[in-house]
Motif scaffolding. Structure first.
Motif, mmCIF file in Angstrom:
data_model
loop_
_atom_site.group_PDB
_atom_site.id
_atom_site.type_symbol
_atom_site.label_atom_id
_atom_site.label_comp_id
_atom_site.label_asym_id
_atom_site.label_seq_id
_atom_site.Cartn_x
_atom_site.Cartn_y
_atom_site.Cartn_z
ATOM 1 N N LEU A 111 7.968 14.227 -16.450
ATOM 2 C CA LEU A 111 8.915 13.934 -15.381
ATOM 3 C C LEU A 111 8.696 12.550 -14.786
ATOM 4 C CD1 LEU A 111 8.738 17.374 -13.519
ATOM 5 C CD2 LEU A 111 10.388 16.661 -15.253
ATOM 6 N N PHE A 112 7.916 11.713 -15.453
ATOM 7 C CA PHE A 112 7.618 10.396 -14.905
ATOM 8 C C PHE A 112 7.614 9.358 -16.022
ATOM 9 C CE2 PHE A 112 3.624 12.080 -16.370
ATOM 10 C CZ PHE A 112 2.888 10.990 -16.812
ATOM 11 N N LYS A 113 7.708 8.098 -15.623
ATOM 12 C CA LYS A 113 7.643 6.992 -16.567
ATOM 13 C C LYS A 113 6.305 6.279 -16.434
ATOM 14 C CE LYS A 113 12.563 5.923 -17.052
ATOM 15 N NZ LYS A 113 13.592 4.856 -16.963
ATOM 16 N N GLY A 114 5.947 5.552 -17.490
ATOM 17 C CA GLY A 114 4.722 4.764 -17.453
ATOM 18 C C GLY A 114 3.485 5.585 -17.745
ATOM 19 N N THR A 115 2.329 4.908 -17.716
ATOM 20 C CA THR A 115 1.067 5.608 -17.904
ATOM 21 C C THR A 115 0.747 6.423 -16.661
ATOM 22 O OG1 THR A 115 -0.115 3.650 -17.118
ATOM 23 C CG2 THR A 115 0.125 3.889 -19.503
ATOM 24 N N LEU A 116 -0.192 7.330 -16.798
ATOM 25 C CA LEU A 116 -0.576 8.200 -15.687
ATOM 26 C C LEU A 116 -1.615 7.521 -14.811
ATOM 27 C CD1 LEU A 116 -0.698 10.978 -14.229
ATOM 28 C CD2 LEU A 116 -2.505 11.613 -15.868
ATOM 29 N N ASN A 117 -1.302 7.371 -13.546
ATOM 30 C CA ASN A 117 -2.299 6.975 -12.562
ATOM 31 C C ASN A 117 -3.048 8.237 -12.156
ATOM 32 O OD1 ASN A 117 -3.812 6.073 -10.421
ATOM 33 N ND2 ASN A 117 -2.069 5.663 -9.081
ATOM 34 N N GLY A 138 0.792 -1.224 0.000
ATOM 35 C CA GLY A 138 0.000 0.000 0.000
ATOM 36 C C GLY A 138 0.822 1.270 0.000
ATOM 37 N N SER A 139 2.142 1.153 -0.035
ATOM 38 C CA SER A 139 2.985 2.355 -0.042
ATOM 39 C C SER A 139 4.076 2.297 -1.106
ATOM 40 C CB SER A 139 3.634 2.568 1.334
ATOM 41 O OG SER A 139 4.479 1.478 1.662
ATOM 42 N N PHE A 140 4.527 1.080 -1.466
ATOM 43 C CA PHE A 140 5.600 0.953 -2.451
ATOM 44 C C PHE A 140 5.129 1.506 -3.796
ATOM 45 C CE2 PHE A 140 8.704 -0.935 -5.246
ATOM 46 C CZ PHE A 140 9.857 -0.999 -4.480
ATOM 47 N N LYS A 141 5.999 2.301 -4.455
ATOM 48 C CA LYS A 141 5.631 2.972 -5.705
ATOM 49 C C LYS A 141 6.224 2.271 -6.916
ATOM 50 C CE LYS A 141 3.591 6.614 -3.774
ATOM 51 N NZ LYS A 141 2.172 6.926 -3.945
ATOM 52 N N TYR A 142 5.376 2.068 -7.919
ATOM 53 C CA TYR A 142 5.810 1.630 -9.233
ATOM 54 C C TYR A 142 5.464 2.761 -10.191
ATOM 55 C CZ TYR A 142 5.811 -2.885 -6.884
ATOM 56 O OH TYR A 142 6.042 -3.911 -5.995
ATOM 57 N N TRP A 143 6.460 3.644 -10.452
ATOM 58 C CA TRP A 143 6.239 4.856 -11.226
ATOM 59 C C TRP A 143 5.104 5.671 -10.585
ATOM 60 C CZ3 TRP A 143 6.800 1.645 -16.324
ATOM 61 C CH2 TRP A 143 8.165 1.393 -16.543
ATOM 62 N N THR A 144 4.000 5.955 -11.248
ATOM 63 C CA THR A 144 2.964 6.769 -10.580
ATOM 64 C C THR A 144 1.946 5.917 -9.831
ATOM 65 O OG1 THR A 144 1.515 6.824 -12.534
ATOM 66 C CG2 THR A 144 3.150 8.579 -12.339
ATOM 67 N N HIS A 151 -1.534 22.265 -17.152
ATOM 68 C CA HIS A 151 -1.232 23.060 -15.954
ATOM 69 C C HIS A 151 -1.482 22.250 -14.683
ATOM 70 C CE1 HIS A 151 -0.032 26.772 -17.760
ATOM 71 N NE2 HIS A 151 -1.176 26.978 -18.390
ATOM 72 N N ASP A 152 -2.489 21.384 -14.715
ATOM 73 C CA ASP A 152 -2.747 20.516 -13.559
ATOM 74 C C ASP A 152 -1.636 19.484 -13.400
ATOM 75 O OD1 ASP A 152 -5.052 21.866 -12.940
ATOM 76 O OD2 ASP A 152 -6.399 20.411 -13.874
ATOM 77 N N LEU A 153 -1.136 18.946 -14.514
ATOM 78 C CA LEU A 153 0.005 18.033 -14.440
ATOM 79 C C LEU A 153 1.229 18.747 -13.869
ATOM 80 C CD1 LEU A 153 -0.140 16.092 -17.845
ATOM 81 C CD2 LEU A 153 -0.722 15.207 -15.584
ATOM 82 N N GLU A 154 1.384 20.000 -14.248
ATOM 83 C CA GLU A 154 2.496 20.790 -13.721
ATOM 84 C C GLU A 154 2.329 20.988 -12.216
ATOM 85 O OE1 GLU A 154 4.978 24.523 -15.465
ATOM 86 O OE2 GLU A 154 2.841 24.875 -15.140
ATOM 87 N N LYS A 155 1.108 21.251 -11.782
ATOM 88 C CA LYS A 155 0.827 21.418 -10.356
ATOM 89 C C LYS A 155 1.144 20.138 -9.582
ATOM 90 C CE LYS A 155 -2.809 23.770 -9.208
ATOM 91 N NZ LYS A 155 -4.196 24.210 -8.938
ATOM 92 N N ALA A 156 0.900 18.985 -10.231
ATOM 93 C CA ALA A 156 1.180 17.692 -9.599
ATOM 94 C C ALA A 156 2.649 17.284 -9.742
ATOM 95 C CB ALA A 156 0.293 16.617 -10.208
ATOM 96 N N LYS A 157 3.466 18.189 -10.314
ATOM 97 C CA LYS A 157 4.899 17.935 -10.518
ATOM 98 C C LYS A 157 5.154 16.716 -11.413
ATOM 99 C CE LYS A 157 6.552 20.139 -6.262
ATOM 100 N NZ LYS A 157 5.321 20.905 -6.019
ATOM 101 N N LEU A 158 4.291 16.563 -12.414
ATOM 102 C CA LEU A 158 4.428 15.465 -13.363
ATOM 103 C C LEU A 158 4.997 15.930 -14.700
ATOM 104 C CD1 LEU A 158 1.055 13.638 -12.631
ATOM 105 C CD2 LEU A 158 3.342 12.865 -11.987
ATOM 106 N N VAL A 159 4.856 17.211 -15.018
ATOM 107 C CA VAL A 159 5.446 17.771 -16.229
ATOM 108 C C VAL A 159 6.018 19.145 -15.926
ATOM 109 C CG1 VAL A 159 3.760 16.580 -17.704
ATOM 110 C CG2 VAL A 159 3.413 18.985 -17.118
ATOM 111 N N VAL A 160 6.906 19.574 -16.810
ATOM 112 C CA VAL A 160 7.404 20.949 -16.812
ATOM 113 C C VAL A 160 7.018 21.559 -18.143
ATOM 114 C CG1 VAL A 160 9.454 22.409 -16.830
ATOM 115 C CG2 VAL A 160 9.324 20.485 -15.245
#
Length: 682
Positions: free
Chosen positions: A598-604, A63-69, A671-680
């Protein structure tokens, strides 16, 4: 005897269905004890078939380990659960041992005596507005929304003791609604993270008929009280997947793969015991043909995966860094066994996204068409086939999406029977599974896997021709559609009430189709060139280059026809205007922005949801009601972020792939992805 006949003679729909039936006996929830039992069954059957390297790979699931997003699930085990109506009358509403899907997956335990509380109707139960004026603390809530969101609102935020849902998930108006299956219990799950474990309670999924009955009592002004007893536990566990190979002779480091998700609650026969069981039968077929010397061992390795959907695939890809260089192409078998008449289904080839153009789409679709000749009797009036099939634009939503996304970029298509009347319900049972469907789809996948595993330069020549000829047919169809749409637009403008800028409307339509033609020309060229992954020679390069030039020439001729139609219509309406119009401020702004992911894989999307306020995220629900493709567009927008395309180019690409996309909608998403620190945004 050719490969197609050999596979047809050996592959058995009856044996495939027996595998499906065995798998459907397991309550196969990700990271659960019964998923482990199902994985052991598949591994052991694979070993019996002679797949000597069949094994189970494990990854943390706490419940805490991360696989990309993505966050790993928690482990879960359930022994029993019952829900009783105690007031104004006594009756058993649901029992886990009878209908496993009646219990929300990842429900926690109650005290041994259970919990008794009043029931409150909260409509969908997924938004704060659903709770205005309602005190749900220490009560049950009755909701029609997705269980995970209802638990967050009712239990975590407002202190409800448990959640009752009574609607099927993924309702489609006039196609698949709760009223179509009034006695079905929907597959619902809580999916808690580690930080939510101290708040998790439980939930039950009732049928629409039961929910309607309870609401009728409450409308009469009577109090409804329920008692729930759940014997279950949540714990740190492992995410498990089964993998096995048929090793290649000359190119063992290159792999053709077949994948099916093994998870889902008991019985979930078509979703996806059908894909998992069929994959075992495909393995048996190929291994038997090799062992009896009817076919040679393949040149490339054929890899088989049985996975927990999405989460298992992402865990595997994040741990195996060499995937992009090793995997050549794949087929995802998801819900492939439907009796089409019972389930109201059609076999869909979900193509690769336009961000990953590939010969694979036309190759597999050609095999689907061939299956009609192989399996259905001809008549004096043509084929007697009643089997339905089609090719659809990339939809994602299953394991093929994890391979085709831009940071992995391996071509993979999905074979899927859709829609399905019984999807994600307790009525997805073995009697809805067709041996004929299993044999047909198994034939398609097995022939495809063996062909690609042995493909060399001469096969690449044929695939290039096939891709180019079908691509040109698609260009012709788009050209016809473009001109016909312009003429329909002309008639609409002639009878339109009020002031309409005719020139602007015509220009907008014309430009949309010009962009679509140009995009498809690019996509088809890339698909033709993709055959070079299978073999290399100067002759192949020359041939594919010629096909690409032919595609460009045809694209230009289609644009010329479009411009001629535009000019003719403009003249008949008395509007002389070039096929252009003033860009909006949003269009100008997005032309300056280049997004970098700024992330790998599909977007969760849970990551995005948690980064926004509830009101901000509600915008996505509203947009997706207006634009049914917007969820797909978001995924493809991320795939097209290559560090070169600006946002304007990305909007044009996804508009061509799906439908016209409003620049301001994509700008909001970015802009929402940017807010979530997923894109620049650069």
């Amino acid at each position: 005897m050719n490969l197609e006949k050999l596979v047809k003679e050996e592959l058995s729909g009856t044996i495939a269905k027996s595998f499906v039936a065995q798998i459907s006996h397991f309550h196969r929830i990700q990271a659960s004890t019964m998923f482990h039992e199902a994985a052991e069954y598949v591994k052991n059957e694979s070993l019996k078939l002679g797949l000597k390297d069949a094994s189970i790979e494990q990854f943390p699931a706490d419940g805490s380990f991360k696989y990309w997003t993505y966050t790993s699930p928690v482990g879960w085990e359930v022994k029993s659960a019952e829900l009783h109506l105690v007031e104004p009358e006594e009756r058993l509403l649901a029992a886990f041992q009878d209908i496993p899907q009646s219990l929300h997956m990842f429900s926690n335990a109650t005290p041994p005596e259970g919990i008794t509380a009043e029931l409150i109707d909260v409509d969908s139960g997924t938004k704060s507005a659903d709770y205005q004026g309602k005190d749900v603390k220490e009560k049950f809530v009755l909701a029609t929304g997705r269980a995970k969101l209802v638990h967050e609102q009712a239990v975590y935020k407002r202190g409800a003791v448990g959640v009752i849902t009574d609607a099927v998930t993924y309702e489609m108006p006039n196609v698949r609604e709760s009223l179509d299956v009034p006695d079905a219990h929907a597959y619902q799950a809580i999916w808690p993270t580690a930080e939510e474990l101290d708040k998790v309670t439980f939930g039950f999924s009732l049928s629409k008929r039961q929910g309607t009955y309870l609401r009728a009592i409450m409308k009469e002004g009577k109090a409804v009280k329920l008692n729930a007893k759940v014997d279950a536990r949540i714990f740190s566990s492992k995410e498990e997947l089964v993998t096995a190979t048929i090793r290649g002779r000359s190119k063992p480091e290159e792999e053709i793969f077949l994948i099916a998700h093994l998870c889902h609650p008991k019985p979930s026969a078509n979703d996806n015991a059908s894909g998992s069981g069929l994959l075992l039968e495909i393995a048996r077929t190929i291994k038997t043909l090799i062992d009896t010397h009817k076919v040679q061992p393949p040149e490339r390795t054929i890899r088989l995966f049985w996975v927990p959907e999405t989460l298992g695939t992402v865990a595997y890809l994040s741990h195996h860094k060499d995937v992009s260089s090793r995997l050549v192409a794949g087929i995802n078998l998801d819900m492939v066994g439907q009796d089409q008449e019972l389930c109201r289904s059609t076999l869909n080839l979900d193509r690769t996204p336009d961000s990953v153009p590939s010969y694979l789409n036309d190759f597999v679709f050609n095999l689907i068409e061939q299956s009609v000749k192989e399996f259905d009797a001809p008549t004096v009036f043509g084929s007697g086939s009643t089997f339905r099939y089609r090719m659809t634009a990339f939809s994602g939503g299953s394991d093929h999406a994890e391979f085709t996304e831009a940071t992995t970029k391996v071509p993979c298509v999905m074979l899927l029977q859709w829609p399905d009347l019984y999807y994600h319900t307790s009525m997805d049972t073995i009697d809805k599974v067709s041996e004929d469907s299993l044999k047909r789809v198994g034939w398609i996948a097995a022939v495809a896997a063996l062909t690609l595993a042995n493909a060399a330069v001469e096969d690449a020549f044929l695939l290039a021709y096939q891709t180019a000829s079908r691509g040109m047919a698609r260009l012709e169809e788009i050209g016809v559609e473009a001109v016909e749409t312009l003429f329909r637009k002309k008639e609409q403008l002639k009878i339109s009430e009020g002031r309409v800028d005719v020139a602007q409307e015509l220009a907008r339509t014309g430009l949309y189709y010009r962009n679509k033609i140009e995009h498809v020309v690019w996509r088809e060229q890339e698909a033709i060139r993709s055959v070079r992954r299978l073999g290399a020679s100067p002759e192949l390069d020359a041939s594919t280059d010629n096909y690409c030039r032919d595609t460009v020439v045809l694209g230009k001729s289609q644009i010329t026809r479009l411009e001629e139609a535009f000019a003719f219509i403009g003249k008949t309406l008395g509007v002389m205007s070039p096929m252009k119009f003033e860009e909006s401020e949003e269009s100008k702004e997005i032309g300056k922005l280049i997004p970098r992911r700024l992330f790998k894989g599909t977007l969760n999307k849970d990551v995005l949801r948690k980064a926004l306020t509830e009101t901000e995220y509600d915008w996505y629900r509203e947009i997706e009601e207006k634009d049914l493709d917007f969820d797909k567009k978001m995924g493809e927008a991320i795939n097209f972020m290559d560090g070169k395309r600006n946002v304007h180019d990305i909007v044009k690409a996804i508009s061509a792939e799906y439908s016209l996309t409003q620049p301001e909608h994509m700008l909001k998403f970015l802009h929402d992805l940017e807010k979530a620190k997923l894109v620049v945004l650069q």
